[in-house]
Design an enzyme around this catalytic site. Structure first.
Site, mmCIF file in Angstrom:
data_model
loop_
_atom_site.group_PDB
_atom_site.id
_atom_site.type_symbol
_atom_site.label_atom_id
_atom_site.label_comp_id
_atom_site.label_asym_id
_atom_site.label_seq_id
_atom_site.Cartn_x
_atom_site.Cartn_y
_atom_site.Cartn_z
ATOM 1 N N CYS A 33 27.583 79.830 11.092
ATOM 2 C CA CYS A 33 27.151 79.881 12.493
ATOM 3 C C CYS A 33 26.021 78.902 12.789
ATOM 4 C CB CYS A 33 26.733 81.301 12.882
ATOM 5 S SG CYS A 33 25.199 81.845 12.110
ATOM 6 N N ASP A 35 22.762 79.322 12.002
ATOM 7 C CA ASP A 35 21.438 79.932 12.104
ATOM 8 C C ASP A 35 20.636 79.712 10.831
ATOM 9 O OD1 ASP A 35 22.130 80.965 14.593
ATOM 10 O OD2 ASP A 35 22.735 82.904 13.780
ATOM 11 N N CYS A 62 20.684 81.040 17.645
ATOM 12 C CA CYS A 62 21.074 81.558 18.954
ATOM 13 C C CYS A 62 20.087 82.614 19.464
ATOM 14 C CB CYS A 62 22.478 82.147 18.862
ATOM 15 S SG CYS A 62 22.567 83.609 17.798
ATOM 16 N N CYS A 106 23.298 88.410 12.711
ATOM 17 C CA CYS A 106 21.903 87.996 12.919
ATOM 18 C C CYS A 106 20.936 89.064 12.415
ATOM 19 C CB CYS A 106 21.646 87.701 14.394
ATOM 20 S SG CYS A 106 22.585 86.291 15.015
#
Length: 160
Positions: A33, A35, A62, A106
């Site tokens: 992703c 991150d 994000c 996350c």
């Protein structure tokens, strides 16, 4: 899509920044992703207790990645290391009043960043590392190696 709490932590993150001479640093990422989280801790000894006296984060990612990073710093500041390690992804999600299912990872990254910062602190101070933390650290390292191998060609292209 995002709760008001998530948006609040995104727009006004708490404990954002870097701690110079941190006692422990956790660095985790998810190549899938994009991150990347850095979590810095300062530990104060109070008798036999080791307490997170300061904690900051730098997250490149994000809305949910920034919100979960901010939330976990608020949740563990002032807590003993052992108690901080008990914070789960569900605790982080609950503190934010929910996350979209596609953003649950996350909360996992946030708990992993904290675990890595505590692991780093214990390792640097030649302190015993609990078996559960050692197991979590090894899992994080192995996952990162697998992701790096999987995305090796993409990473090499980015470095050119």
């Amino acid at each position: 899509m995002y709760t008001e709490k998530v948006l609040e932590y995104f727009h006004k993150p708490k404990n954002l920044g870097k701690i110079k001479n941190a006692d422990g640093v956790g660095k985790v990422g998810n190549l899938a992703c994009g991150d990347m989280m850095y979590l810095y801790i300062k530990v104060k000894k109070d008798g036999k207790k080791e307490i997170i006296s300061d904690i900051k984060f730098q997250t490149f990612g994000c809305v949910a990645a920034i919100a979960t990073s901010s939330a976990i710093t608020e949740m563990v500041k002032g807590k003993e290391l052992k108690e901080a390690l008990e914070v789960s992804k569900s605790d982080v999600i609950d503190s934010l009043e929910g996350l979209p299912p596609i953003k649950i990872h996350c909360s996992v990254l946030a708990t992993e960043a904290l675990a890595e910062a505590i692991y780093d602190y214990l390792l640097n101070n030649k302190r015993p590392i609990p078996k559960d933390l050692e197991k979590k650290h090894n899992h994080i390292v192995k996952s990162n190696e697998m992701l790096a191998e999987r995305y090796e060609e993409w990473i090499e292209n980015q470095e050119e």
